[in-house]
Design an enzyme around this catalytic site. Structure first.
Site, PDB file in Angstrom:
ATOM      1  N   GLY A   4       4.064   7.190  -1.859  1.00  0.00           N
ATOM      2  CA  GLY A   4       5.474   6.857  -2.014  1.00  0.00           C
ATOM      3  C   GLY A   4       6.428   7.508  -1.043  1.00  0.00           C
ATOM      4  CB  CYS A  51      -1.774   8.332   9.334  1.00  0.00           C
ATOM      5  SG  CYS A  51      -2.934   8.120   7.971  1.00  0.00           S
ATOM      6  CB  CYS A  65      -0.953   0.016   1.186  1.00  0.00           C
ATOM      7  SG  CYS A  65      -1.919  -1.497   1.375  1.00  0.00           S
ATOM      8  CB  ALA A  66       3.976   1.727  -1.924  1.00  0.00           C
ATOM      9  CB  ALA A  67       0.019   5.331  -3.472  1.00  0.00           C
ATOM     10  CD  GLU A  82      -1.685   2.161  -3.994  1.00  0.00           C
ATOM     11  OE1 GLU A  82      -2.930   2.193  -4.059  1.00  0.00           O
ATOM     12  OE2 GLU A  82      -1.042   2.222  -2.925  1.00  0.00           O
ATOM     13  CE  LYS A 133       4.838   4.974   6.601  1.00  0.00           C
ATOM     14  NZ  LYS A 133       3.875   6.032   6.239  1.00  0.00           N
TER      15      LYS A 133
END
Length: 466
Positions: free
Chosen positions: A287, A403, A283-285, A307, A289
């Site tokens: 980006g 978050c 779930c990288a978007a 993603e 991290k």
């Protein structure tokens, strides 16, 4: 005479969909954007960004509109309660167009002291003449002038019996959310947290070490006359208050920095990928991290970004190009069904979540979320963590991060995972660097009033070797 036209559900043109002519000034622009937000419940950032990019405005007007809109959304309950006190009748039944004008005016009076209050009243009375039926104009004038005379005596603690209602009104949070927080923390903690969420946001900047060092970055900031403060935790992080000024400089496109909250960077440092490891970012978007790991470990064997959404995946690629980083492996796939055969040494799961920890920067979140959504996120998060954990080598480590501050999306997910997988995974205690943020259960927890960061969570698990 106004001509109202149909508001299309998916419209991104708040000043066109509501009216057949452009607004005359910044206050009317703010009024239109808030009305569109109230009707559509869309992301406030998207509405503001679209409007501010398309409208012909000065820099001063843009800041003023942003301040008015975000401030009115941030303090909505308090402003509406104050207006209702001087309204004769049931305020809930009043027209939204009237409520938004009163909300804007009261926000200016209470939160923008550099504007003379009587000038504010005149501005919004004139705005009412332009936008509302004539009968409402006297109402606007009467409510605002009554507030100037008597408003300082208003006190939610005297008006409402229950503490959750008092907090919900004073700090403008949904009462269901305040009740939920009071079930987890004491009144003092919740009040301080709510107050911090309502502070004007500051933004954290992560500099690109492949481009420049901290001293050179500060020199560039000084030449642009933009103030920045070094992080107390990480030498490559800085705090900036005027983010709009920074984003308008050439430094962004030169790849000198990325905007990333320090709480998000904590998760990267907790994972701590090193040279030669295979790393997966789930779930990288957008980006943040992923690019942080590439900046610090460009010689890793492989770093993969996963993603599901194509447009968000392209955002990762754009950020890699802007930062002049090797794009690595950017793969579109569902995190619940990861399509790899070879296992990874390190994995970070930046799970989809309610985002409640980001309310300071995104005040609309508190009005758009509900308890049902939180439970839906919880189910999805556990699915994704379970799927990602299957891709971890024996002895490998995985970081789960969000978050949000809600325990249902944080501790509950980790503990539910360990109930099913406790024979194969164990919690890893964070190193000394993280001591200000470690909870009694070895989790990373950040809160705006305690740490000056967004509310966030991270936990590190290790797959036990057998």
């Amino acid at each position: 005479m106004l001509t109202i036209i149909r508001i299309w559900e998916n419209s991104l043109y708040p000043f066109i969909t509501l009216f057949n002519r452009p607004p005359m000034n910044a206050r009317e622009s703010a009024w239109q954007i808030i009305l569109e937000f109230e009707k559509s419940n869309r992301h406030l950032d998207g509405l503001l960004d679209h409007y501010l990019r398309k409208a012909e405005l000065t820099g001063k007007e843009r800041k003023f509109i942003y301040n008015l809109v975000s401030g009115c959304v941030r303090h909505k309950s308090l402003l509406d309660w104050k207006a209702s006190t001087f309204y004769h009748g049931k305020y809930k039944k009043a027209f939204d167009k009237l409520k938004v004008i009163l909300r804007l005016a009261l926000y200016e009076i209470d939160f923008l002291p550099h504007i003379p209050p009587h000038a504010t009243v005149n501005e919004y009375v004139n705005l009412g003449k332009r936008l509302l039926p004539r009968s409402n104009v006297g109402l606007i004038n009467g409510i605002l002038r009554s507030y100037l005379r008597e408003g300082k005596h208003l006190n939610p603690e005297k008006e409402f019996k229950y503490v959750e209602t008092q907090i919900a009104v004073r700090y403008s949070f949904p009462e269901w959310l305040v009740k939920r927080w009071l079930s987890q923390w004491d009144v003092k903690f919740v009040e301080e947290m709510c107050a911090a969420f309502n502070d004007r946001p500051v933004f954290d900047i992560r500099i690109n070490p492949l481009k420049l060092g901290a001293a050179e970055f500060v020199k560039n900031m000084n030449s642009e006359k933009i103030n920045c403060t070094a992080s107390q935790t990480f030498e490559n992080m800085f705090e900036v208050t005027d983010i709009q000024a920074l984003m308008s400089t050439k430094m962004l496109q030169q790849g000198f920095f990325s905007v990333q909250d320090e709480s998000g960077y904590l998760a990267v440092r907790l994972l701590d990928p090193v040279k030669g490891e295979r790393v997966l970012d789930v779930c990288a978007a957008p980006g943040s991290k992923y690019t942080a790991m590439l900046e610090e470990n460009v010689t890793n064997e492989v770093v993969v970004a996963l993603e599901i959404d194509h447009s968000r995946l392209e955002k990762i690629r754009e950020n890699c190009i802007r930062l002049q980083l090797p794009t690595g492996w950017i793969v579109q796939a569902d995190a619940r069904n990861i399509p790899f055969k070879k296992l990874f040494d390190k994995i970070i799961v930046d799970a989809p979540c309610s985002g409640i920890g980001t309310i300071q920067k995104h005040p609309d979140i508190k009005w758009r979320r509900n308890m049902e959504e939180i439970f839906r996120f919880q189910e999805l998060q556990l699915e994704i963590l379970s799927s990602a954990a299957q891709m971890l080598k024996p002895g490998g480590e995985i970081v789960y991060s969000t978050c949000t501050i809600d325990s249902s999306e944080n501790e509950f997910v980790i503990e539910s995972f360990l109930q099913k997988n406790g024979d194969r995974f164990e919690i890893v205690e964070p190193p000394e660097l993280f001591s200000p943020f470690i909870s009694e259960k070895k989790y990373i927890r950040t809160f705006p009033h305690l740490h000056g960061m967004e509310g966030a969570f991270a936990a590190k698990l290790k797959r036990i070797k057998k």
